[in-house]
Design a protein around this motif. Structure first.
Motif, mmCIF file in Angstrom:
data_model
loop_
_atom_site.group_PDB
_atom_site.id
_atom_site.type_symbol
_atom_site.label_atom_id
_atom_site.label_comp_id
_atom_site.label_asym_id
_atom_site.label_seq_id
_atom_site.Cartn_x
_atom_site.Cartn_y
_atom_site.Cartn_z
ATOM 1 N N LEU A 439 0.829 -1.204 0.000
ATOM 2 C CA LEU A 439 0.000 0.000 0.000
ATOM 3 C C LEU A 439 0.863 1.254 0.000
ATOM 4 O O LEU A 439 2.032 1.225 0.383
ATOM 5 C CB LEU A 439 -0.902 -0.006 1.235
ATOM 6 N N PRO A 440 0.291 2.387 -0.418
ATOM 7 C CA PRO A 440 1.043 3.644 -0.363
ATOM 8 C C PRO A 440 1.528 3.944 1.053
ATOM 9 O O PRO A 440 0.853 3.629 2.041
ATOM 10 C CB PRO A 440 0.015 4.681 -0.837
ATOM 11 N N ALA A 675 -10.640 2.703 -2.036
ATOM 12 C CA ALA A 675 -9.247 2.949 -2.398
ATOM 13 C C ALA A 675 -8.622 1.667 -2.935
ATOM 14 O O ALA A 675 -8.910 0.564 -2.467
ATOM 15 C CB ALA A 675 -8.471 3.450 -1.187
ATOM 16 N N THR A 676 -7.767 1.803 -3.929
ATOM 17 C CA THR A 676 -6.935 0.717 -4.407
ATOM 18 C C THR A 676 -5.486 1.053 -4.061
ATOM 19 O O THR A 676 -5.209 2.107 -3.474
ATOM 20 C CB THR A 676 -7.079 0.527 -5.925
ATOM 21 N N SER A 677 -4.574 0.190 -4.438
ATOM 22 C CA SER A 677 -3.166 0.481 -4.167
ATOM 23 C C SER A 677 -2.623 1.574 -5.077
ATOM 24 O O SER A 677 -1.529 2.091 -4.842
ATOM 25 C CB SER A 677 -2.325 -0.785 -4.330
ATOM 26 N N LYS A 678 -3.397 1.972 -6.120
ATOM 27 C CA LYS A 678 -2.930 2.970 -7.075
ATOM 28 C C LYS A 678 -3.791 4.216 -7.157
ATOM 29 O O LYS A 678 -3.320 5.271 -7.549
ATOM 30 C CB LYS A 678 -2.858 2.353 -8.487
ATOM 31 N N SER A 679 -5.088 4.125 -6.789
ATOM 32 C CA SER A 679 -5.986 5.247 -6.997
ATOM 33 C C SER A 679 -7.252 5.051 -6.168
ATOM 34 O O SER A 679 -7.240 4.381 -5.138
ATOM 35 C CB SER A 679 -6.329 5.360 -8.494
ATOM 36 N N ASP A 702 -2.793 8.089 -6.108
ATOM 37 C CA ASP A 702 -2.806 7.102 -5.030
ATOM 38 C C ASP A 702 -2.981 7.824 -3.698
ATOM 39 O O ASP A 702 -2.587 8.968 -3.521
ATOM 40 C CB ASP A 702 -1.530 6.257 -5.040
ATOM 41 N N THR A 703 -3.613 7.125 -2.766
ATOM 42 C CA THR A 703 -3.936 7.726 -1.478
ATOM 43 C C THR A 703 -3.760 6.686 -0.390
ATOM 44 O O THR A 703 -3.861 5.488 -0.641
ATOM 45 C CB THR A 703 -5.392 8.234 -1.464
ATOM 46 N N THR A 704 -3.485 7.147 0.805
ATOM 47 C CA THR A 704 -3.412 6.230 1.930
ATOM 48 C C THR A 704 -4.823 5.913 2.403
ATOM 49 O O THR A 704 -5.792 6.573 2.035
ATOM 50 C CB THR A 704 -2.599 6.837 3.080
#
Length: 860
Positions: A439-440, A675-679, A702-704
């Motif tokens: 994850l981010p 949320a995804t791991s990219k967006s 991308d976001t936490t």
């Protein structure tokens, strides 16, 4: 329960205990024991008294008087000393709020304006007396005197109007705290006579982790924040973490002889060094090490940091699995599933525990219950009991020791809550594990560096023999890469991230819902001027951390969460979505919990990995609940017009993480985001009442984790954090003709991580340092509160002109504040709700006992 199974520090209300068991023998200092030196076998040493727990909490200097006068940045520095802050602040803030919208409470306060008229008349009488003293030269004719009285009467009307406005503004800011003071006939007239607010309670934290270093990787920086705040912190290690017994980096692994007891000792040494550094700045700060009989019939090592005795380590020293996901019968997993009847100990070479033992499944649970009885935590930290599997390989996304250890914690906390009544309430926080590396990054660079530095201490990077142990002073196996798989860059809560647990009703009453003791706790304030009640626990156990609320079309509040149940067989482990509804609007009675089931049919498929439900009501009054399932897609159930619920529908999506977020736009369309791991992806109804449309990419960066959604500005606004920064970001999503994203903005903040709550002008969330940070007006600098808290904050609009904010502290106590919903607003002082969360009968502080006098009760 047998007297020999009372756990460490068990207390007799009639005097010092003389029986056998943990906490009922003489202290190590009474036996002449030296720090970091094992006692002779057969002389079992209990947990020593924790003197630091018996002192009133002082905290950091800047944290004192927190509730009387919270720190504010760049806003009217207060000229008064701390003890006068509570007196001076209302006058200053009432002036600042003169332009605030009129609060409904202002009319109720109008009778209080009679006091200024009395003062004015008294003042006029004194002026008449002075005129008489001046004699004939001071006489004035009746016409001029009447004109003065008319002018004075006009002035009084202006003063009275200002007082009414000021009082209304104060009520708007202070809520029922000031209403109680203004409206109670017996209330003191002078603020100076008001008792000073009590200092914050740091709470008592107990962490249970599978291996030495899981706390450093997955619970830090929360761990460091708690230690820095002065909270009593105890970490319990289920296994020795002996692995293959090779304490070496990759270059020397092939030539290093395996020695499992020595490697277990090296990991213990590394943990002690890391905790000593966090607590004192000196990794070599000494510990007192003792051996203690457990409630499960075995023995544990208990380490107490001498310079900071509120910091404890408890080593249960069971055998670890030795593999992340492959079958390993001699493990916590095998014990849970019944593949072995007992799990053996794996004693570290340097431990004071010399006698091997083994535990059945029930004995592991009883051992943990005994530890809970001893330490009486108000916050229990644990790893994620349902981390899931990777969809492509079906391998666990976390170590099997991590989540099966967490399941033992679930059983133990449930037994403790049920069987032990003389205890405080406690909250539970679960932490994500290995998945953090995918994850981010959630931490800003400074926090990540602090975390990595502590891991470097544990990894023994300098190889200096500061611990005087032939086994080594740390874990060389991770010395090549102390940060792990980017685990030092992140921290994520596996549960308890909802920001929708505080809500307001049509009468401007407030309701708060959080999980304490495995049940949903309810706090309630009736109307804008009522007194707070609670916590009252709704019937029904097994509730997982984190609940969400939604207001139904008829004004009732519905509460949603997930519930874990256990059975006689391992396959009986089950999680399901449940909800309860107010019996009528504003009522304190709720229905029994009703199950919506789960989209996961069996625990062995996806380890019961479902998220917390996200719930919303669309423009037609239709209620729906959504979860992320074990395959990382979106699933949901929609309530039908007759009150029944449709099936679990599949809405698509891949690579979803955390819990979804949902809200309704101005047209009544429901939107859902994940949320995804990219967006971030989203779904929307084309019209109210229609099914959700197809999953749509938003194009957001991308976001936490996690997301927060709120309907406003004709759409739904999202709040999230920038990876590697902690800054709060926001974007507006509209649904006309499909999802469209606009107004992407970076709002800054105080770094930090986790959920952000938003209501009106207010934003709040966890900051770097762990405290609550808030922004109460656009363009205003963010303010920091000293409160450390569990899970996520929550906020709600109370009426049209007031926003309320709440957290549950590490002491498992509710804290609330409020602010006018206007630019440049301030938060009122935090108000704790209910009594301090302490056991009903705590021992009085006792000095360490001498060998002649016998042991004194251990502090909780």
């Amino acid at each position: 329960m047998s007297d020999s199974w009372q756990g460490p520090g068990a207390r007799d209300p009639q005097g010092p205990s003389t029986g056998s068991g943990w906490g009922q023998q003489a202290r190590p200092s009474e036996q002449g024991q030296q720090p970091d030196r094992a006692p002779r076998q057969g002389r079992q040493q209990p947990y020593p008294a924790r003197d630091a727990r018996q002192q009133p909490y002082q905290g950091h200097p800047q944290e004192r008087h927190a509730y009387a006068h919270p720190p504010r940045q760049h806003v009217h520095p207060h000229p008064h000393p701390p003890e006068q802050a509570h007196q001076a602040e209302p006058r200053a803030e009432s002036a600042e709020r003169a332009e605030a919208p009129e609060a409904p409470e202002a009319e109720a306060a109008a009778p209080e304006t009679a006091a200024p008229e009395v003062d004015a008349e008294t003042s006029g009488s004194r002026r008449q007396a002075r005129r008489r003293a001046r004699g004939k030269d001071g006489a004035r004719d009746g016409a001029r005197d009447g004109a003065r009285r008319r002018r004075r009467g006009g002035l009084l009307k202006v003063v009275a109007f200002c007082v009414v406005t000021a009082v209304g503004s104060l009520i708007l800011l202070r809520g029922n705290e000031l209403l109680d003071r203004l409206g109670t006939p017996t209330a003191p007239d002078k603020a100076a006579e008001t008792p000073a607010p009590e200092p914050p309670d740091p709470g008592r934290v107990l962490q249970v982790i599978a291996h030495p270093d899981d706390d450093l990787y997955f619970m830090n920086p929360d761990l460091r924040y708690s230690i820095s705040a002065g909270s009593p912190v105890t970490s319990v290690y289920l296994t020795s973490g002996e692995a293959d017994g090779i304490n070496a980096g990759s270059a020397k692994a092939a030539t290093t002889k395996p020695d499992k007891p020595a490697y277990a000792e090296a990991r213990q040494n590394g943990i002690r060094a890391a905790y000593a550094k966090m607590a004192t700045g000196d990794r070599g700060s000494p510990w007192t090490r003792t051996v203690v009989p457990t409630k499960g019939g075995g023995h544990a090592e208990v380490d107490v940091l001498m310079a900071k005795p509120q910091v404890n380590l408890v080593w249960l020293q069971l055998r670890e699995a030795g593999t992340v996901y492959e079958t390993a019968p001699n493990s916590l997993h095998g014990l849970w599933d019944g593949k072995i009847p007992r799990l053996d100990s794996m004693l570290a070479s340097g431990t004071p525990v010399k006698q091997p033992f083994s535990y059945s499944k029930d004995q592991v649970v009883q051992t943990l219950v005994g530890i809970l009885e001893q330490y009486r935590p108000t916050t229990v930290r644990s790893q994620d009991p349902t981390p899931g599997r990777y969809p492509d390989t079906k391998r666990y996304t976390d170590h099997q020791d991590h989540f099966y250890g967490a399941r033992f914690v679930q059983l133990a906390t449930a037994a403790y809550a049920k069987d032990v009544t003389d205890r405080p309430h406690f909250a539970v926080q679960n932490y994500a594990g290995y998945i953090n590396g995918s994850l981010p990054s959630a931490l800003d660079p400074d926090e990540a560096k602090e975390k990595l530095d502590i891991l470097g201490t544990y990894a023994w990077l300098d190889r200096q023999n500061h611990c005087n142990s032939p086994a080594g002073c740390g874990d060389l196996k991770i010395s090549d890469q102390p940060g792990g798989n980017r685990w030092s860059d992140s921290i994520n809560y596996a549960r308890g991230t909802s920001t929708n647990w505080l809500t307001s009703d049509a009468q401007q009453g407030l309701w708060a819902f959080k999980v304490l003791d495995g049940q949903v706790a309810v706090w309630h304030r009736a109307g804008p001027a009522g007194r707070w009640k609670g916590p009252d626990l709704l019937p029904g156990t097994g509730m997982d951390p984190g609940v969400s609320t939604v207001t139904l079309a008829d004004g009732r509040t519905a509460v949603f969460g997930t519930r874990t149940s256990f059975g006689a067989k391992p396959t009986d482990y089950r999680r399901e979505v449940v909800h309860a509804v107010q019996k009528q609007p504003g009522a304190e009675q709720f229905t029994e919990w009703q199950s919506l089931g789960t989209p996961e049919t069996a625990d062995e498929n996806w380890t019961s990995d479902i998220s917390a439900p996200a719930v919303s009501v669309d423009g037609t009054g239709q209620l729906a609940a959504y979860v992320r399932d074990g395959a990382a897609g979106l699933r949901g159930r929609v309530q039908q017009p007759d009150g029944s619920w449709g099936p679990w529908e599949k809405y698509g999506g891949t690579d979803l993480h955390g819990s979804p977020a949902t809200a309704t736009d101005g047209a009544g369309r429901r939107m859902v985001f994940a949320a995804t791991s990219k967006s971030v992806v989203g779904w929307t109804q084309p019209t109210p009442g229609a099914p959700l449309g197809q999953v749509t990419a938003t194009g957001l960066p991308d976001t936490t984790l996690p997301l927060t959604a709120d309907g406003r500005e004709g759409g739904v606004r999202l709040w999230f954090r920038k990876p590697g920064s902690g800054n709060v970001r926001t974007a507006l999503i509209t649904g006309e003709g499909g999802l469209k994203v606009s107004q992407m903005t970076d709002l800054g903040g105080l770094q930090g991580f986790g959920s952000v709550t938003a209501s009106g002008h207010l934003l709040a969330g966890r900051t770097a340092g762990g405290q609550l940070g808030s922004e109460a007006g656009s363009g205003r600098p963010w303010e920091r509160s000293p409160l450390l808290f569990v899970g996520a904050p929550s906020s709600t609009m109370t009426g049209k002109g007031l926003v309320s904010l709440a957290v549950v502290g590490l002491d498992a106590r509710l804290y609330v504040t409020s602010s006018a919903d206007v630019p440049n607003a301030h938060l009122a002082p935090w108000q704790p709700v209910g009594p301090r969360n302490a056991p009903p009968s705590l021992p009085s502080p006792a000095s360490p006992a001498s060998p002649a006098s016998g042991p004194a009760p251990a502090a909780p």
